[in-house]
Scaffold this motif. Structure first.
Motif, short mmCIF file in Angstrom:
data_model
loop_
_atom_site.label_atom_id
_atom_site.label_comp_id
_atom_site.label_asym_id
_atom_site.label_seq_id
_atom_site.Cartn_x
_atom_site.Cartn_y
_atom_site.Cartn_z
N PRO A 59 0.82 -1.22 0.00
CA PRO A 59 0.00 0.00 0.00
C PRO A 59 0.85 1.26 0.00
CG PRO A 59 0.14 -0.89 2.21
CD PRO A 59 0.80 -1.90 1.31
N SER A 60 0.23 2.37 -0.39
CA SER A 60 0.92 3.65 -0.29
C SER A 60 1.21 3.98 1.17
CB SER A 60 0.07 4.76 -0.91
OG SER A 60 -0.23 4.48 -2.26
N VAL A 61 0.24 3.64 2.04
CA VAL A 61 0.35 3.97 3.47
C VAL A 61 0.04 2.73 4.30
CG1 VAL A 61 -0.48 5.43 5.36
CG2 VAL A 61 -0.40 6.35 3.03
N LEU A 62 0.87 2.47 5.29
CA LEU A 62 0.60 1.46 6.30
C LEU A 62 0.24 2.18 7.59
CD1 LEU A 62 0.59 -1.35 7.58
CD2 LEU A 62 3.10 -1.15 7.84
N ALA A 63 -1.01 2.02 8.02
CA ALA A 63 -1.51 2.70 9.22
C ALA A 63 -1.66 1.68 10.34
CB ALA A 63 -2.85 3.36 8.91
N LEU A 64 -1.19 2.03 11.52
CA LEU A 64 -1.16 1.09 12.63
C LEU A 64 -1.86 1.66 13.86
CD1 LEU A 64 2.58 0.02 12.37
CD2 LEU A 64 0.60 -1.17 11.42
N GLU A 65 -2.53 0.79 14.59
CA GLU A 65 -3.16 1.18 15.85
C GLU A 65 -2.08 1.36 16.91
OE1 GLU A 65 -5.73 -0.68 19.44
OE2 GLU A 65 -6.18 -1.53 17.48
N LEU A 66 -1.30 2.42 16.69
CA LEU A 66 -0.22 2.81 17.59
C LEU A 66 -0.19 4.33 17.65
CD1 LEU A 66 2.79 0.60 16.40
CD2 LEU A 66 1.59 0.39 18.58
N PRO A 67 0.26 4.89 18.76
CA PRO A 67 0.51 6.34 18.77
C PRO A 67 1.74 6.63 17.91
CG PRO A 67 1.26 5.36 20.82
CD PRO A 67 0.55 4.27 20.07
N VAL A 104 2.52 4.96 9.46
CA VAL A 104 1.94 6.01 10.29
C VAL A 104 1.22 5.39 11.48
CG1 VAL A 104 0.33 7.94 10.34
CG2 VAL A 104 1.62 7.48 8.26
N GLY A 105 1.40 5.96 12.66
CA GLY A 105 0.61 5.59 13.82
C GLY A 105 -0.65 6.45 13.88
N ILE A 106 -1.81 5.84 14.03
CA ILE A 106 -3.07 6.58 13.94
C ILE A 106 -3.83 6.65 15.25
CG2 ILE A 106 -3.37 6.10 11.48
CD1 ILE A 106 -5.37 3.90 12.24
N ASP A 107 -3.32 6.03 16.30
CA ASP A 107 -4.05 5.99 17.57
C ASP A 107 -3.67 7.19 18.44
OD1 ASP A 107 -5.78 5.08 19.49
OD2 ASP A 107 -4.64 3.27 20.00
N SER A 226 -3.60 10.11 -0.04
CA SER A 226 -2.27 9.82 -0.55
C SER A 226 -2.23 8.53 -1.37
CB SER A 226 -1.26 9.69 0.61
OG SER A 226 -1.22 10.87 1.37
N GLY A 227 -3.34 7.78 -1.39
CA GLY A 227 -3.38 6.53 -2.13
C GLY A 227 -3.93 5.40 -1.28
N SER A 228 -3.56 4.19 -1.61
CA SER A 228 -4.08 3.01 -0.92
C SER A 228 -3.57 2.94 0.51
CB SER A 228 -3.69 1.75 -1.68
OG SER A 228 -2.28 1.69 -1.84
N VAL A 229 -4.41 2.41 1.40
CA VAL A 229 -4.07 2.33 2.83
C VAL A 229 -4.41 0.94 3.36
CG1 VAL A 229 -4.43 3.27 5.14
CG2 VAL A 229 -4.60 4.78 3.15
N VAL A 230 -3.47 0.30 4.00
CA VAL A 230 -3.73 -0.89 4.81
C VAL A 230 -3.61 -0.46 6.26
CG1 VAL A 230 -2.83 -3.12 5.58
CG2 VAL A 230 -3.02 -2.64 3.14
N ALA A 231 -4.66 -0.72 7.05
CA ALA A 231 -4.68 -0.33 8.46
C ALA A 231 -4.80 -1.58 9.33
CB ALA A 231 -5.84 0.62 8.73
#
Length: 248
Positions: A59-67, A104-107, A226-231
């Motif tokens: 993915p363009s962005v890897l989003a994680l349940e982390l601060p 990216v951390g999203i939490d 920004s494009g595709s995201v896997v969270a």
């Protein structure tokens, strides 16, 4: 890519990819698609699903349940030679396959969480004791995020490996067949939900979870431009985050 899940193993060939763990939000209006991947934290089946999804989809962005404060520590766990990573669970496993993806951390805690909290107080006018409970619940989250950052700094400067979170242990390992891993993972999920269903959680705990989910969803809505995201998120947050990504 119309539906990224078609590039993943089918549940028939690998039960760790059962539909219950995945939520696809299609691309629209110039925004990329979002694939939410639910996990049972630290479970071998979840580690594999997180890493394999990122490896295959790129993915363009890897989003994680982390601060975001915690990202450097988990990136260091991911970049070591252990496979799967010895520490950091499914978040480090996903990061180990990130390649060129932006991670990216999203939490919470972050600025978006502060805005969500202010909106919650201003619009819902909750009782003072509920607000105090939410703030009390958020304080350990901030403290833990700061521990992550300090651990990462010490790790980088002294090569002393600090692990703020002790990995959970399960009755299966990464060496067990996929079927055994998937069965145990679902059993863990069902047990956790049964325990939660038997307890009436106080309003402040429920509201804190709701604010965290709103924070993560708002960040995902921003990131998909920004494009595709896997969270990668805890399974108990999956449906709520999916609904909020679709709208406020």
């Amino acid at each position: 890519m119309p539906d990224p899940t078609t590039s993943l193993p089918s549940p028939e060939t690998d039960p760790r990819f059962h539909d219950r763990w995945l939520r696809h939000i299609p691309a629209s209006d110039g925004d990329g698609w979002v694939l939410l991947v639910g996990v049972v934290h630290d479970h071998p089946s979840s580690l594999y699903r997180a890493a394999e999804t990122v490896r295959r989809l790129k993915p363009s962005v890897l989003a994680l349940e982390l601060p975001q404060l915690g990202m450097p520590l988990f990136e260091r766990h991911a970049d070591r030679a252990d496979s799967p990573p010895r520490y950091g669970g499914e978040m480090a496993a996903a990061l180990s396959e990130r390649g060129e993806s932006r991670a990216v951390g999203i939490d919470a805690p972050n600025r978006r969480f502060v805005r969500e909290l202010a909106g919650y107080v201003g619009s819902e006018r909750p009782p003072l004791e509920t607000v105090a409970g939410v703030l009390a619940g958020a304080t350990p989250i901030l403290r833990h995020a700061l521990r992550y950052r300090v651990a990462a700094m010490l790790d980088a400067r002294t090569h002393l490996r600090l692990v703020p979170d002790v990995p959970r242990e399960f009755d299966v390992s990464a060496d067990d067949p996929p079927e055994a891993q998937a069965e145990d993972e679902y059993r863990q999920l069902s047990r956790s939900r049964s325990l939660l269903g038997a307890v009436e959680l106080p309003p402040d705990v429920l509201d804190l979870d709701r604010l965290r989910e709103a924070t993560m969803a708002a960040r995902l809505r921003s990131l998909r431009s920004s494009g595709s995201v896997v969270a990668i998120v805890g399974q108990d947050h999956l449906e709520a985050v999916e609904k909020r990504v679709h709208g406020p």
